[in-house]
Scaffold this active site. Structure first.
Site, mmCIF file in Angstrom:
data_model
loop_
_atom_site.group_PDB
_atom_site.id
_atom_site.type_symbol
_atom_site.label_atom_id
_atom_site.label_comp_id
_atom_site.label_asym_id
_atom_site.label_seq_id
_atom_site.Cartn_x
_atom_site.Cartn_y
_atom_site.Cartn_z
ATOM 1 N N ARG A 127 -67.540 59.871 -120.905
ATOM 2 C CA ARG A 127 -67.941 58.951 -121.837
ATOM 3 C C ARG A 127 -68.807 59.714 -122.967
ATOM 4 N NH1 ARG A 127 -70.983 54.405 -118.750
ATOM 5 N NH2 ARG A 127 -72.565 54.888 -120.383
ATOM 6 N N ARG B 31 -81.874 44.601 -119.697
ATOM 7 C CA ARG B 31 -82.458 46.154 -119.875
ATOM 8 C C ARG B 31 -83.612 45.909 -120.793
ATOM 9 N NH1 ARG B 31 -77.165 49.014 -119.091
ATOM 10 N NH2 ARG B 31 -77.377 51.063 -119.264
ATOM 11 N N ARG C 232 -69.977 62.868 -114.555
ATOM 12 C CA ARG C 232 -69.262 61.571 -114.240
ATOM 13 C C ARG C 232 -68.086 61.510 -115.112
ATOM 14 N NH1 ARG C 232 -72.606 56.101 -115.433
ATOM 15 N NH2 ARG C 232 -72.927 56.954 -117.421
ATOM 16 N N LYS D 17 -75.618 52.396 -110.139
ATOM 17 C CA LYS D 17 -75.504 50.879 -110.295
ATOM 18 C C LYS D 17 -74.015 50.571 -110.371
ATOM 19 C CE LYS D 17 -77.636 50.583 -114.439
ATOM 20 N NZ LYS D 17 -77.841 51.928 -114.546
ATOM 21 N N ARG E 218 -81.015 58.364 -123.591
ATOM 22 C CA ARG E 218 -81.061 57.268 -122.550
ATOM 23 C C ARG E 218 -81.935 57.192 -121.567
ATOM 24 N NH1 ARG E 218 -75.261 58.632 -120.893
ATOM 25 N NH2 ARG E 218 -75.362 56.941 -119.257
HETATM 26 P P1 ADP Z 1 -75.456 53.435 -117.703
HETATM 27 O O1 ADP Z 1 -74.350 54.123 -116.859
HETATM 28 O O2 ADP Z 1 -76.126 54.303 -118.518
HETATM 29 O O3 ADP Z 1 -76.196 52.647 -117.083
HETATM 30 P P2 ADP Z 1 -73.851 51.490 -119.109
HETATM 31 O O4 ADP Z 1 -72.609 51.536 -119.059
HETATM 32 O O5 ADP Z 1 -74.409 50.130 -118.314
HETATM 33 O O6 ADP Z 1 -74.738 52.707 -118.979
HETATM 34 O O7 ADP Z 1 -74.284 51.128 -120.697
HETATM 35 C C1 ADP Z 1 -73.920 51.905 -121.627
HETATM 36 C C2 ADP Z 1 -74.489 51.625 -123.089
HETATM 37 O O8 ADP Z 1 -74.201 50.331 -123.333
HETATM 38 C C3 ADP Z 1 -75.891 51.741 -122.892
HETATM 39 O O9 ADP Z 1 -76.654 53.021 -123.255
HETATM 40 C C4 ADP Z 1 -76.528 50.732 -124.201
HETATM 41 O O10 ADP Z 1 -75.992 51.194 -125.440
HETATM 42 C C5 ADP Z 1 -75.369 49.661 -124.087
HETATM 43 N N1 ADP Z 1 -75.555 48.402 -123.198
HETATM 44 C C6 ADP Z 1 -75.015 48.059 -121.933
HETATM 45 N N2 ADP Z 1 -75.803 47.013 -121.290
HETATM 46 C C7 ADP Z 1 -76.853 46.640 -122.324
HETATM 47 C C8 ADP Z 1 -77.838 45.758 -122.387
HETATM 48 N N3 ADP Z 1 -78.067 44.961 -121.284
HETATM 49 N N4 ADP Z 1 -78.651 45.772 -123.711
HETATM 50 C C9 ADP Z 1 -78.308 46.656 -124.558
HETATM 51 N N5 ADP Z 1 -77.580 47.755 -124.517
HETATM 52 C C10 ADP Z 1 -76.828 47.485 -123.404
HETATM 53 P P1 ADP Z 2 -74.964 53.952 -113.173
HETATM 54 O O1 ADP Z 2 -74.001 52.821 -113.304
HETATM 55 O O2 ADP Z 2 -76.355 53.480 -112.879
HETATM 56 O O3 ADP Z 2 -75.036 54.857 -114.605
HETATM 57 P P2 ADP Z 2 -72.841 55.269 -111.731
HETATM 58 O O4 ADP Z 2 -72.541 54.345 -110.524
HETATM 59 O O5 ADP Z 2 -71.789 55.396 -112.981
HETATM 60 O O6 ADP Z 2 -74.468 54.939 -112.317
HETATM 61 O O7 ADP Z 2 -73.196 56.733 -111.193
HETATM 62 C C1 ADP Z 2 -73.451 57.892 -112.012
HETATM 63 C C2 ADP Z 2 -72.796 59.058 -111.636
HETATM 64 O O8 ADP Z 2 -73.159 59.646 -110.290
HETATM 65 C C3 ADP Z 2 -71.195 58.845 -111.297
HETATM 66 O O9 ADP Z 2 -70.353 60.291 -111.664
HETATM 67 C C4 ADP Z 2 -70.931 58.531 -109.816
HETATM 68 O O10 ADP Z 2 -69.898 58.966 -109.028
HETATM 69 C C5 ADP Z 2 -72.298 59.467 -109.150
HETATM 70 N N1 ADP Z 2 -72.914 58.890 -107.863
HETATM 71 C C6 ADP Z 2 -73.059 57.765 -107.930
HETATM 72 N N2 ADP Z 2 -73.896 57.406 -106.481
HETATM 73 C C7 ADP Z 2 -74.129 58.894 -106.233
HETATM 74 C C8 ADP Z 2 -74.583 59.462 -104.806
HETATM 75 N N3 ADP Z 2 -75.157 58.538 -104.091
HETATM 76 N N4 ADP Z 2 -74.449 60.562 -104.911
HETATM 77 C C9 ADP Z 2 -74.273 61.238 -105.697
HETATM 78 N N5 ADP Z 2 -73.392 60.975 -106.961
HETATM 79 C C10 ADP Z 2 -73.508 59.595 -107.091
#
Ligand code: ADP
Ligand code: ADP
Ligand code: ZN
Length: 214
Positions: free
Chosen positions: A157, A86, A125, A13, A168
């Site tokens: 992270r 979420r 990541r 995402k 998660r």
């Molecule tokens: P991910 O890469 O797992 O999608 P995010 O960076 O989007 O993680 O979110 C990290 C953490 O921040 C989540 O595991 C949660 O604890 C909190 N968080 C982010 N967005 C939300 C939301 N919309 N509702 C509740 N918690 C959230």
């Molecule tokens: P989210 O926000 O949904 O948690 P991220 O964009 O942070 O996901 O991506 C999660 C991890 O996977 C990061 O380390 C990113 O560089 C890697 N990644 C994202 N898209 C791809 C892909 N298409 N193939 C392989 N690795 C990816």
């Protein structure tokens, strides 16, 4: 266009929201980034307790945060939401917030990736405070440990460690997955195969967005 990126942790995402934001010149709103940037404040410290355990931060906190952010001038024409909503209550609140601004959602992109791949992606990541996201193998920065976009040091992270990752993924299944049907029933959902290369997926997302009437 008002767009949501939906998908499990690690589905891409953040990566795709940043690319789409560049192509469409539309603000990328990541609730995870906003919460991490609040580190040191009362809100940030409270949120970090949930985040480190891999749990969701309470809905009331997120709803007020998004209400505030979407009312800002840069979001007046369009936005890309990454990590919100979420939960169903967050999605319901978004309807109210947008109605208050005389707006509505246009599209929800649901990025689909198998669980095993999610764990591989999350455990290697690396992220930057500026919101850029890397992967040690699949998407490394040009210079090891340093952000291509802003030059700051990358970090691992706290919630990208094994125990937290597992939690998660299960929190996603229980609390966030129901949003897929929620948005499908509203006719807003588009499925995106998130298992190809970053460039392939970005191309697919862009063509789905362009094919939608505004
Ligand atoms: P991910 O890469 O797992 O999608 P995010 O960076 O989007 O993680 O979110 C990290 C953490 O921040 C989540 O595991 C949660 O604890 C909190 N968080 C982010 N967005 C939300 C939301 N919309 N509702 C509740 N918690 C959230
Ligand atoms: P989210 O926000 O949904 O948690 P991220 O964009 O942070 O996901 O991506 C999660 C991890 O996977 C990061 O380390 C990113 O560089 C890697 N990644 C994202 N898209 C791809 C892909 N298409 N193939 C392989 N690795 C990816
Ligand atoms: Zn950076």
């Amino acid at each position: 266009m008002n767009i949501i990126l939906l998908g499990p942790p690690g589905s891409g995402k953040g990566t795709q929201a940043a690319l789409l934001s560049g192509k469409l010149r539309t603000p990328h709103i990541s609730t995870g980034d906003i919460l991490r940037a609040a580190k040191g404040t009362e809100l940030g410290n409270r949120a970090a307790e949930y985040m480190n355990r891999g749990e969701l931060v309470p809905d009331s906190v997120l709803i007020e945060m998004i209400r505030d952010r979407l009312s800002q001038a840069d979001c007046a024409k369009a936005f890309i939401l990454d990590g919100y909503p979420r939960t169903i209550p967050q999605a319901d609140a978004l309807v109210d917030i947008l109605a208050g601004l005389d707006r509505r959602l246009d599209l929800v992109l649901n990025i689909e990736v198998p669980d095993a791949e999610l764990i591989t992606r999350l455990s290697a990541r690396r992220v930057c405070k500026c919101g850029a996201t890397y992967h040690l193998i699949f998407n490394p920065p040009e210079k090891e440990g340093v952000c291509d976009r802003c030059g700051k040091r990358l970090y691992h992270r706290d919630d990208d460690k094994e125990e937290s990752i597992k939690n998660r993924l299960s929190v996603y299944k229980k609390q966030t997955q129901p949003l897929i049907d929620y948005y499908r029933n509203l006719g807003l959902l588009a499925a995106i195969d998130g298992s190809g290369s970053i460039e392939q997926i970005s191309g697919e997302i862009y063509s789905v967005v362009k094919a939608r009437p505004e």
